[in-house]
Design an enzyme around this catalytic site. Structure first.
Site, short mmCIF file in Angstrom:
data_model
loop_
_atom_site.label_atom_id
_atom_site.label_comp_id
_atom_site.label_asym_id
_atom_site.label_seq_id
_atom_site.Cartn_x
_atom_site.Cartn_y
_atom_site.Cartn_z
N HIS A 159 0.80 -1.22 0.00
CA HIS A 159 0.00 0.00 0.00
C HIS A 159 0.84 1.27 0.00
O HIS A 159 0.30 2.38 0.13
CB HIS A 159 -0.97 0.00 1.18
CG HIS A 159 -2.28 -0.67 0.85
ND1 HIS A 159 -2.35 -1.97 0.46
CD2 HIS A 159 -3.55 -0.19 0.82
CE1 HIS A 159 -3.61 -2.29 0.21
NE2 HIS A 159 -4.35 -1.22 0.42
N GLY A 241 -7.16 0.16 2.56
CA GLY A 241 -8.14 0.25 1.50
C GLY A 241 -7.87 1.40 0.56
O GLY A 241 -7.71 2.52 1.01
N SER A 242 -7.82 1.14 -0.75
CA SER A 242 -7.43 2.24 -1.61
C SER A 242 -7.57 1.94 -3.09
O SER A 242 -7.77 0.81 -3.52
CB SER A 242 -5.98 2.62 -1.33
OG SER A 242 -5.17 1.46 -1.32
N GLN A 243 -7.44 3.01 -3.86
CA GLN A 243 -7.40 2.95 -5.32
C GLN A 243 -6.49 4.07 -5.79
O GLN A 243 -6.47 5.16 -5.22
CB GLN A 243 -8.79 3.13 -5.90
CG GLN A 243 -8.84 3.10 -7.42
CD GLN A 243 -10.28 3.06 -7.94
OE1 GLN A 243 -11.09 2.26 -7.49
NE2 GLN A 243 -10.58 3.93 -8.89
#
Length: 272
Positions: A159, A241-243
């Site tokens: 991440h 959590g990611s984009q």
């Protein structure tokens, strides 16, 4: 015989857990043969220790909890890790990347590759729902046609995000969000995000938009505007959590395909 049955139970529980996670998050099945094996080994070690003080029947009932806790420990280690082996390779390969090559800023799966016309507001898509990335219009990067490439990061991906090109950071803009789920059609317009634009020596601009999901505490930035970076240098991290969306000139040759797994510091996204 009892120990063998407990071992089989651990193997079944752990494998089912990782199969469930694969089905829900679409992580690569390779984790079934990597993290699952590590989780089984860790759970076996913990279970053996507990077996010295607990009856077998209690151990049999407690194993789902043991396997789950061990999986969480491995997940946290994987989530916060720095891929040192990849960084070592990058230190040797860094000079081998051509000046015109743009490398991935994130680990994850390519979920869309879209052409953006000059002056057009980029539209990001998640699970078939659309949201506009309005703040990127203020960067000047959209003065020319661009490619918008979305990278979805699963909980098992690295991440930390890296610089896609050698250059100077001309924009590092943070927007506080409302921490909605990325499943929300307006999530990308309201979630916490950070936009960076890198300018190469020849004036070419490349941007990345880090977007957080629900329950995310923050996006951490390691760099400042005006700072020079090299390809692969760590520039930030999205926690839990990611984009990541990459904005690159439309004149570039895209080197990745939809659904492809890409890796920060390693995968060539495009060639100018």
């Amino acid at each position: 015989m009892e120990k063998i049955l407990l071992l089989i139970e651990i193997m079944v529980l752990s494998t089912c857990l990782y199969m469930f996670v694969h089905r829900k998050t679409h992580i690569s099945l390779s984790y079934l043969y990597k993290d699952n094996v590590l989780n089984i080994a860790l759970a076996m070690a913990v279970g053996y220790g507990l077996l010295q003080v607990l009856p077998v029947w209690i151990m049999a009932i407690s194993l789902p909890i043991v396997v789950g806790i061990c999986a969480v420990i491995l997940f946290v280690i994987r989530f916060y890790r720095k891929p040192f082996w990849r960084m070592l390779i990058l230190s040797y390969r860094g000079g081998q990347f051509a000046d015109n090559q743009i490398i991935s800023s994130a680990d994850g799966r390519v979920i869309y590759i879209k052409k953006i016309a000059s002056g057009e507001v980029p539209v990001s898509v998640k699970n078939g729902r659309k949201a506009t990335l309005t703040e990127i219009t203020k960067t000047g990067i959209l003065d020319y046609p661009c490619w918008l490439i979305g990278i979805e990061m699963t909980p098992f991906d690295v991440h930390r995000n890296g610089a896609p090109v050698d250059g100077k950071i001309i924009l590092n803009h943070h927007i506080d969000g409302e921490f909605r789920s990325l499943k929300d059609s307006e999530a990308l317009a309201h979630n916490e995000r950070n936009t960076m634009v890198f300018q190469m020596e020849n004036g070419t601009k490349v941007g990345i938009v880090q977007t957080a999901s629900r329950m995310v505490r923050r996006i951490v930035t390691y760099v400042q505007e005006g700072e020079g970076v090299k390809k692969g240098d760590w520039v930030g991290m999205i926690k839990f959590g990611s984009q990541v969306d990459m904005i690159i000139p439309a004149s570039s040759k895209v080197c990745v395909e939809l659904g492809q797994q890409v890796y920060v510091q390693e995968t060539v996204i495009a060639e100018l």
